[in-house]
Design a protein around this motif. Structure first.
Motif, mmCIF file in Angstrom:
data_model
loop_
_atom_site.group_PDB
_atom_site.id
_atom_site.type_symbol
_atom_site.label_atom_id
_atom_site.label_comp_id
_atom_site.label_asym_id
_atom_site.label_seq_id
_atom_site.Cartn_x
_atom_site.Cartn_y
_atom_site.Cartn_z
ATOM 1 N N GLN A 175 0.825 -1.205 0.000
ATOM 2 C CA GLN A 175 0.000 0.000 0.000
ATOM 3 C C GLN A 175 0.863 1.259 0.000
ATOM 4 N N ILE A 176 1.990 1.234 0.698
ATOM 5 C CA ILE A 176 2.876 2.400 0.719
ATOM 6 C C ILE A 176 3.478 2.625 -0.663
ATOM 7 N N ALA A 177 3.897 1.544 -1.329
ATOM 8 C CA ALA A 177 4.454 1.663 -2.681
ATOM 9 C C ALA A 177 3.412 2.195 -3.656
ATOM 10 N N GLU A 178 2.164 1.738 -3.520
ATOM 11 C CA GLU A 178 1.093 2.228 -4.398
ATOM 12 C C GLU A 178 0.811 3.703 -4.148
ATOM 13 N N ALA A 179 0.829 4.134 -2.892
ATOM 14 C CA ALA A 179 0.600 5.545 -2.575
ATOM 15 C C ALA A 179 1.741 6.405 -3.122
ATOM 16 N N LEU A 180 2.969 5.927 -3.047
ATOM 17 C CA LEU A 180 4.102 6.660 -3.614
ATOM 18 C C LEU A 180 4.016 6.716 -5.134
ATOM 19 N N GLU A 181 3.518 5.640 -5.750
ATOM 20 C CA GLU A 181 3.387 5.621 -7.204
ATOM 21 C C GLU A 181 2.340 6.622 -7.678
ATOM 22 N N ILE A 206 8.755 3.271 -6.492
ATOM 23 C CA ILE A 206 9.595 2.647 -5.481
ATOM 24 C C ILE A 206 9.195 1.175 -5.366
ATOM 25 N N ASP A 207 10.195 0.285 -5.401
ATOM 26 C CA ASP A 207 9.940 -1.146 -5.253
ATOM 27 C C ASP A 207 9.507 -1.441 -3.820
ATOM 28 N N ARG A 208 8.485 -2.234 -3.662
ATOM 29 C CA ARG A 208 7.950 -2.536 -2.326
ATOM 30 C C ARG A 208 8.935 -3.322 -1.480
ATOM 31 N N LYS A 209 9.893 -3.991 -2.109
ATOM 32 C CA LYS A 209 10.842 -4.818 -1.370
ATOM 33 C C LYS A 209 11.847 -3.996 -0.571
ATOM 34 N N ILE A 210 12.032 -2.728 -0.922
ATOM 35 C CA ILE A 210 12.993 -1.903 -0.191
ATOM 36 C C ILE A 210 12.316 -1.058 0.884
ATOM 37 N N ILE A 211 11.012 -1.225 1.054
ATOM 38 C CA ILE A 211 10.264 -0.493 2.079
ATOM 39 C C ILE A 211 10.153 -1.381 3.317
ATOM 40 N N GLU A 212 10.575 -0.839 4.463
ATOM 41 C CA GLU A 212 10.504 -1.594 5.715
ATOM 42 C C GLU A 212 9.643 -0.847 6.723
ATOM 43 N N LEU A 213 8.742 -1.577 7.341
ATOM 44 C CA LEU A 213 7.926 -1.029 8.418
ATOM 45 C C LEU A 213 8.510 -1.478 9.746
ATOM 46 N N LYS A 214 8.577 -0.560 10.701
ATOM 47 C CA LYS A 214 9.157 -0.890 12.000
ATOM 48 C C LYS A 214 8.250 -1.801 12.812
ATOM 49 N N GLU A 215 6.953 -1.629 12.630
ATOM 50 C CA GLU A 215 5.981 -2.409 13.386
ATOM 51 C C GLU A 215 4.786 -2.668 12.487
ATOM 52 N N ILE A 220 12.824 3.540 3.773
ATOM 53 C CA ILE A 220 13.038 3.122 2.393
ATOM 54 C C ILE A 220 14.542 3.045 2.178
ATOM 55 N N ASN A 221 15.041 1.847 1.868
ATOM 56 C CA ASN A 221 16.468 1.611 1.665
ATOM 57 C C ASN A 221 16.812 1.821 0.190
ATOM 58 N N LEU A 222 17.127 3.053 -0.178
ATOM 59 C CA LEU A 222 17.435 3.372 -1.567
ATOM 60 C C LEU A 222 18.822 2.888 -1.981
ATOM 61 N N HIS A 223 19.732 2.869 -1.041
ATOM 62 C CA HIS A 223 21.120 2.466 -1.275
ATOM 63 C C HIS A 223 21.633 1.978 0.066
ATOM 64 N N LYS A 224 22.727 1.239 0.076
ATOM 65 C CA LYS A 224 23.169 0.722 1.366
ATOM 66 C C LYS A 224 23.602 1.820 2.318
ATOM 67 N N GLU A 225 23.881 3.017 1.812
ATOM 68 C CA GLU A 225 24.249 4.146 2.660
ATOM 69 C C GLU A 225 23.177 5.236 2.691
ATOM 70 N N VAL A 226 22.089 5.051 1.940
ATOM 71 C CA VAL A 226 21.036 6.070 1.868
ATOM 72 C C VAL A 226 19.703 5.441 2.262
ATOM 73 N N ILE A 227 19.237 5.813 3.449
ATOM 74 C CA ILE A 227 17.950 5.334 3.951
ATOM 75 C C ILE A 227 17.118 6.559 4.293
ATOM 76 N N VAL A 228 15.908 6.617 3.769
ATOM 77 C CA VAL A 228 15.023 7.751 4.042
ATOM 78 C C VAL A 228 13.809 7.263 4.828
ATOM 79 N N THR A 229 13.370 8.075 5.782
ATOM 80 C CA THR A 229 12.201 7.747 6.591
ATOM 81 C C THR A 229 11.017 8.559 6.089
#
Length: 147
Positions: A97-103, A109-118, A130-139
């Motif tokens: 749902q988050i990937a669809e809202a971003l689209e 954004i690929d749904r596989k790189i989106i992580e929910l904390k809970e 969202i893990n865009l790169h191994k050194e770039v993570i955006v909340t």
């Protein structure tokens, strides 16, 4: 067993990382599915040479990820979900749902790189990484509302 990852594996590492895993996980899953190779001395030398040659390409990929992160940092999502009278969601809100809202906002954004904390099972405010790169993570903050 030491292996070299050939692609990103969630909760384990990123492409070209050398990681230590249990023998069964490496032998029965990662290597047969083409996600990793055994980290022999020759494979490590090949990896080092490939990384040296790709250094400028990786810098461009990281710069692109940082630019996308700057754009995504401004985004605040609102996701509608069917709820009961108490505010509990029927099911849950997940990365799809988050990937669809971003689209809908024009960010693919690929749904596989989106992580929910809970797990999101109630109406309210939450955040997703969202893990865009191994050194770039955006909340990304998002709000779940009742439909």
């Amino acid at each position: 067993m030491k292996i070299i990852l050939k692609e990103d594996v969630q909760r384990l590492g990123f492409k070209d990382d050398v990681v230590e895993v249990r023998d069964g996980y490496g032998r029965n899953y990662l290597i047969p599915f083409g996600k990793a190779v055994v980290a022999t001395e020759s494979a490590l030398k090949v990896l080092a040479e490939n990384q040296r040659q790709r250094a400028h390409k990786l810098a461009k990929i990281k710069a692109d990820a940082e630019a996308l992160a700057a754009v995504l940092a401004e985004v605040k999502l609102t996701i509608g979900a069917k709820t009961s009278s108490t505010g509990t969601i029927f099911g849950s809100v997940n990365s799809i749902q988050i990937a669809e809202a971003l689209e809908k906002l024009g960010h693919n954004i690929d749904r596989k790189i989106i992580e929910l904390k809970e797990p999101v099972k109630e109406v309210g405010d939450y955040t997703a990484n969202i893990n865009l790169h191994k050194e770039v993570i955006v909340t990304i903050p998002f709000t779940v509302v009742s439909e």
